[in-house]
Scaffold this active site. Structure first.
Site: not given
Ligand code: 9MR
Length: 375
Positions: A181, A223, A259, A288, A290
């Site tokens: 990030e 990432n 996400h 990651e 979801d």
């Protein structure tokens, strides 16, 4: 993953080859597929269904928001949880246990126990590990975030941290999220990142160089979230990746965290985004995933919501499957019981593929079928 479908059993061992810094140029799928794996009753888990050159992973719950909850450490104490973790996945990402605040709580003290336990568990269950993370603006210990250091000291603190942590797990990590990030939504370096703010963006290249020296076999990744659609952030990563490669910095991959929220639509351009990095010669990964939703009163998702959620999961998996060197697909936890989502987004939840009691949702079955069809 396309063009890497391998049907020959003798190539099974080649999956080991993905655990290296070099991209695996797999054998073209000239052979006919085996009797559709997905339709055989023996395919019961995600890892069984997955193509051999695709790792299927999950975050391993512990630390972070879990510390504020009423339950004990999930990975250590929840036996049914551990059973599903071992059964369904062949890649594991410590959710918090390798972050600075957890693994390096005091300047001269490391806390390796929880991360060691995950790495050991992974080895016992034939899983690779994704290391997360080395250079980030968040979850840094107070001694670092609030400390006063000269530039030379700060640089040496980062270097020592990377050599110590990456060195400890040398040879046991499939992929490291080296830089996490580092850009904001406008594609500018985040000034909240203490290393970037104090030392300048050149520190990113150094972090990759040090990580590579400490573990030459690990694949080293950029990432981020918010890179599922084209835009300023993706452009910034593409420019950075090009520059790092031109400078011969050991960067091996670009990852989309993914996400997602059902408020904003499925990421139907993710394949194109991943392809841009694949075209540079990098690995890509989903790290990651979801998919959260607004919960109806009572907190139980409707059948329609679950069906929509399954489509989002499938959109992301399809994107990865369509790109040659997308070799790792990780969901950020597999049960709603431990998801970070309701803690951070009031009124949203149910973001994972199993409910609180490990009952599988449509998203689980859609992922498994999609994997089996691809295999
Ligand atoms: O899931 C993690 C949660 O337990 C922590 O409390 C939180 C703190 O920032 O971090 C969560 O994981 C994040 C990951 O490390 C980086 N990408 C975003 C994830 C969700 O916030």
């Amino acid at each position: 993953m396309k063009a890497t479908r391998v049907a020959v059993a003798v190539l099974a061992a080649s999956s080991l080859l993905t655990v290296g810094a070099q991209p695996v140029r797999a054998v073209p799928a000239a052979t006919t597929a085996p009797a559709a794996a997905g339709h055989g009753s023996h395919v019961k888990t995600l890892r069984q269904a997955a193509p051999r050159d695709l790792k299927i992973g999950t975050a391993v719950a512990g630390g972070g928001h879990h510390l504020e909850q009423a339950y004990p450490d999930p990975f250590t104490y929840d036996r049914p949880y551990r059973k599903v973790l071992a059964r369904e996945f062949n890649s594991a990402s410590p959710e918090n246990q390798m972050k600075w605040e957890f693994i390096h709580p005091e300047r001269h003290r490391y806390n390796f126990g929880p991360a060691d336990a995950i790495v050991r568990f992974a080895r016992q269950h034939g899983q690779v590990v994704r290391g997360h993370t080395l250079l980030w603006h968040s979850q840094n210990p107070e001694w670092l975030a609030e400390g006063t250091f000269t530039k030379a000291e700060l640089r040496s603190i980062l270097k020592q941290h990377i050599f110590t942590v990456v060195g400890r797990y040398r040879g046991q990590i499939h992929q490291w999220d080296v830089a996490n990030e580092i850009f904001n939504e406008n594609g500018e370096y985040r000034q909240e990142n203490i290393f970037i703010r104090e030392l300048g963006p050149g520190i990113v290249a150094d972090a990759f160089r040090w990580a590579h020296q400490a573990d030459p076999r690990a694949q080293l990744f950029l990432n981020d979230y918010g890179v599922e659609w084209p835009g300023a952030k993706v452009d910034a990563y593409e420019a950075l990746a090009e520059q790092l490669l031109a400078d011969r910095v050991p960067v091996h991959g670009f990852a989309s965290q993914a996400h997602l929220s059902m408020r904003y639509g499925a990421p139907d351009q993710l394949r194109e985004v991943l392809q841009r990095f694949d075209d540079l010669g990098l690995h890509t990964a989903i790290t990651e995933l979801d998919v959260r939703m607004d919960l109806p009163a009572g907190g139980v998702p409707t059948a329609e919501q679950l069906a929509t959620q399954a489509q989002y999961y499938k959109t992301v998996l399809d994107a990865c499957l369509a790109v040659d060197d997308c070799n790792s697909f990780t969901i950020w936890g597999f049960t709603d019981k431990y998801s970070w989502v309701p803690v951070f987004f009031p009124a949203e939840g149910a973001a994972t593929v199993m409910d609180d009691d490990f009952r599988r949702k449509p998203a689980y079955f859609t992922l498994r079928q999609t994997l089996a069809d691809a295999r």
